[in-house]
Design an enzyme around this catalytic site. Structure first.
Site, mmCIF file in Angstrom:
data_model
loop_
_atom_site.group_PDB
_atom_site.id
_atom_site.type_symbol
_atom_site.label_atom_id
_atom_site.label_comp_id
_atom_site.label_asym_id
_atom_site.label_seq_id
_atom_site.Cartn_x
_atom_site.Cartn_y
_atom_site.Cartn_z
ATOM 1 N N LYS A 178 7.766 23.674 25.470
ATOM 2 C CA LYS A 178 7.362 24.574 26.558
ATOM 3 C C LYS A 178 5.844 24.587 26.502
ATOM 4 O O LYS A 178 5.255 25.129 25.563
ATOM 5 C CB LYS A 178 7.935 25.966 26.308
ATOM 6 N N GLU A 218 3.862 30.481 30.686
ATOM 7 C CA GLU A 218 3.898 31.849 30.164
ATOM 8 C C GLU A 218 3.051 32.008 28.902
ATOM 9 O O GLU A 218 3.489 32.575 27.904
ATOM 10 C CB GLU A 218 5.354 32.273 29.901
ATOM 11 N N ASP A 239 14.234 31.462 37.866
ATOM 12 C CA ASP A 239 14.500 31.702 36.456
ATOM 13 C C ASP A 239 15.889 32.274 36.202
ATOM 14 O O ASP A 239 16.028 33.470 35.976
ATOM 15 C CB ASP A 239 13.429 32.684 35.927
ATOM 16 N N GLU A 251 20.770 36.688 30.302
ATOM 17 C CA GLU A 251 19.552 37.483 30.430
ATOM 18 C C GLU A 251 19.503 38.276 31.735
ATOM 19 O O GLU A 251 19.125 39.443 31.749
ATOM 20 C CB GLU A 251 18.339 36.545 30.341
ATOM 21 N N HIS A 267 15.525 38.560 41.171
ATOM 22 C CA HIS A 267 14.462 39.085 40.311
ATOM 23 C C HIS A 267 14.125 40.549 40.599
ATOM 24 O O HIS A 267 12.957 40.920 40.717
ATOM 25 C CB HIS A 267 13.187 38.226 40.446
#
Ligand code: BDP
Length: 715
Positions: free
Chosen positions: A305, A309, A383, A411, A539
């Site tokens: 990654k 982020e 996401d 999640e 989201h």
């Protein structure tokens, strides 16, 4: 709590004399309970009396130990190894390691099966009826044995077997987001199963069961640590622990991979830079790779990654994703390792629609990655939301190896508290038509490499496993681990088939149980979409934890972490305009997909608010206004959860009392949280629409202010 435990023991005690045992879920779908149909049991006993293998190897030993264990449980009697070929012998081998397989002349059938495929056939050898499991390599035999056990577990006929199976994707992985301190990012089933403190001296027997479970569904690799990687994983101390795990996993065909931090040359290497074009940096990674492969010769490679982020990456040195990935690829290339480079990148710039960013960052590098790099793409452009359109990168990089990243841990789908069978989400994405090469260019076909010059194919799932006794925090979470493996083996597999097999192996083969509970599984994800994010919303979860609703979240460290950024609700309407009059994200799709998404009338209604900002009064396909339709979905989601409780009530006599009670308790919590979701969202969006909740729907019993301060429990 103690009272609950006491009650469970009493229930358990009362049930045991009647032969119904409590099940703690540890055995997953590999329960191997004795076949309870006498006629079938007799046939199986006749068909599988003994087994014969060729030259042994660690993988063959793992396969035969599973076979004997499984059949002992299922048939209630031992199956013995034999050197003769008598009636009812299972003949297991490759043409290379078993002359009795070579003499069957299966070369033509085996030719198409690669290193991991297998065939299972009923054959007659010298007048004796036998069953053969043959493959080109030992790994295929292992998968063949698990397949055979599944046939028995699911009560299939074994009279005239002719099974041919080979994985359609090469790299089939779990991605653990496990930290070295035992916590798990977005994990809801306890702590990490990797006991780093004890390793390598103490090797928990659970690791073997973990490997068995993965092998049973065809998973052939595991990334042990979080993508937000602690560089310490690459130190000598940790590598010896990783080696201990790799040694346990090897006989089950499971390779070990690691997530690495791009700045490791600085943080643990003491270098001044991690610039991928710096000779010292290249050398550091090369030496690191050599060090790893010395201990773990079949090490899989690295997952990265980078520049995402806040993680370090090549762009910190004005280099590209390709520069970074290729530098690492060169380091592992001599050892046949691979680099999985994640495409999950976006920056905080609120003026650029977040959904555009992965495509814009990666598409220009098509064809620029080395042949042992595979770009790992999340299924949707944001996401892991309950529903997203497929990522437009699938099909858009014909000269690059691409792999899928699904999230198995829930999640954004209610953690381990909500019963959501994710297989239907996987299937929806995999069967989406990208039109990259005309009709039929499904994401599944893209992943299988049908339109690419890339040489690697794969699928990964972010794991939902923790150290809770039942692995996933609740029994139904196991179905998602199971589904991931099955879809990675065959991305064209139907969820219905997967659900049926899982239910039979986990609970019961009774049709009265399987049919309704399968229906419940099949509908579960849509229920969740309905009470969380219907009509393409996304989201709008609680800030940071994503535990529960948070459509009101309007302050965040980054503008594109705010819920209001995504839903854009106003007095006029709701939704993100990604059409050609808005961010034009539709342009990243091939025609006719782009035209369909672009046109508000043609856009599938389940993605309407993803692509369009729509007036509250807009007439939807049902004839209802958008507002009424939105409400209907929120309410239908809750009703769906209530219907699940009814279905589960009907399943009572088919499962043990403890499992029944646990699932029912979970479904009660599920309902409570679904109601919280529904009421929160309906009341919040109503502050914009100013329209009434349609007649006949139950009124929320609390005001919006109550929901805004409510914090949901962690599992
Ligand atoms: C997001 C998670 C975050 C992960 C990130 C990723 O919220 O914890 O680190 O994805 O995939 O969904 O890297």
């Amino acid at each position: 709590m103690q009272y609950k435990i006491l009650v469970s023991y009493i229930v358990l005690f009362c049930m045991l004399p009647f032969g119904v045992k409590a099940d703690d879920g540890y055995r997953l779908w590999l329960k191997y309970e004795k076949v309870n149909n006498t006629a079938l049991l007799n046939t199986y006993r006749q068909t599988f009396q003994s087994y014969k293998v060729g030259t042994k190897s660690p993988i063959i030993n793992a396969a035969t130990s599973e076979l004997t264990r499984g059949l002992k449980g299922l048939l209630g009697s031992d199956i013995k190894e034999t050197s003769a070929g008598t009636e009812g012998t299972l003949l297991i081998g490759t043409p290379q390691n078993a002359p009795f397989i070579k003499s069957l002349k299966l070369d033509k059938q085996l030719k198409t099966l690669g290193n991991e495929g297998f065939l299972i056939q009923t054959v007659t050898v010298k007048g004796k009826k036998c069953t053969v499991i043959a493959a080109n390599k030992d790994a295929g035999l292992l998968y063949g044995v698990f397949h055979l056990l599944k046939l028995v577990q699911t009560h299939q006929s074994v009279a005239n077997l002719s099974v041919v199976s080979a994985p359609k994707l090469d790299v089939r992985l779990l991605n653990h987001w496990d930290n070295l301190d035992g916590t798990i990012e977005r994990g809801y089933a306890g702590k990490s199963i990797w006991k780093w403190d004890e390793l390598p001296q103490t090797v928990d027997s659970r690791y073997t069961d973990y490997a068995r479970a993965n092998a049973s569904i065809g998973i052939n690799g595991t990334v042990l640590n979080n993508v937000n990687s602690n560089p310490k994983i690459l130190t000598e101390e940790y590598l010896s622990k990783v080696k201990a795990l790799a040694d346990v996993f090897r006989p089950y065909g499971l390779k070990v991979y690691l997530s690495v931090s791009f700045s490791a040359p600085i943080t643990i290497g003491g270098l001044k830079t991690a610039d991928p074009l710096d000779a010292g940096v290249k050398d550091w990674w090369k030496k690191k790779a050599d060090e790893i492969y010395k201990q773990i010769p079949d090490f899989g490679g690295f997952l990265v990654k980078a520049n995402s982020e806040g993680q370090p990456g090549p762009q910190d040195y004005k280099r590209t994703h390709a520069d970074g990935a290729n530098m690492l690829a060169e380091a592992v290339k001599p050892h046949n390792g691979i680099i999985m480079w994640r495409a999950f990148v976006y920056n905080s710039n609120p003026t650029v629609d977040r959904t555009l960013q992965a495509y814009d960052s990666f598409k220009p590098f098509d064809g620029k990655f080395n042949d042992n790099v595979i770009v790992q793409i999340k299924n949707g452009p944001i996401d892991f939301q309950p529903r997203e359109p497929f990522s437009p990168l699938f099909g858009a990089m014909p000269n690059t190896s691409l792999m899928m990243e699904f999230q198995v841990t829930q999640e954004y789908l209610g953690f381990s508290k909500h019963l959501v069978f994710l297989s239907t989400l996987f299937e929806e994405v995999l069967q989406s038509d990208t039109y990259a090469k005309g009709k039929g260019s499904t994401v599944s076909n893209v992943l299988q490499g049908n339109y690419t010059t890339g040489r690697l194919t794969g699928m990964a799932g972010v794991s939902n496993i923790g150290n809770s006794r039942n692995w996933c925090g609740y029994t139904f979470g196991q179905a998602n681990w199971y589904a991931l493996g099955r879809m990675a083996w065959n991305p064209d597999q139907s969820s219905e088939a997967i659900a049926g097999d899982w239910l039979k192996m986990t609970f019961s083969n009774e049709k009265e149980f399987v049919d309704p509970v399968k229906k419940m599984l099949m509908e579960s994800r849509e229920n969740t979409v309905d009470y969380m994010t219907p009509l393409g919303l996304n989201h709008i979860m609680a800030y940071n934890t994503h535990n529960g609703p948070g459509p009101w979240v309007d302050t965040a460290a980054q503008p594109n972490w705010k819920s209001t950024y995504y839903h854009n609700a106003s007095a006029e309407g709701i939704g993100f305009d990604r059409s050609s009059t808005g961010s034009n994200a539709v342009a990243q799709y091939f025609p006719p997909v782009r035209d369909t998404y672009n046109n508000i009338e043609a856009c599938p209604e389940n993605l309407l608010l993803w692509f369009h900002n729509v007036k509250w009064t807009y007439k939807t396909k049902s004839g209802r206004s958008l507002w009424d339709e939105l409400c209907q979905h929120y309410y239908a989601g809750v009703e769906g959860v209530r219907a699940m409780q009814k279905t589960w009530e009907g399943a009572k006599s088919h499962v043990d009392a403890e499992t029944y009670a646990d699932v029912m308790e979970m479904l009660k919590l599920h309902e409570e949280e679904a109601v919280i979701w529904r009421n929160s969202c309906v009341l919040y969006f109503q502050t914009f629409s100013k329209m009434p909740i349609p007649a006949g729907l139950e009124a929320p019993d609390k005001p919006l202010s109550y929901y805004k301060t409510l914090e949901l429990k962690y599992p």
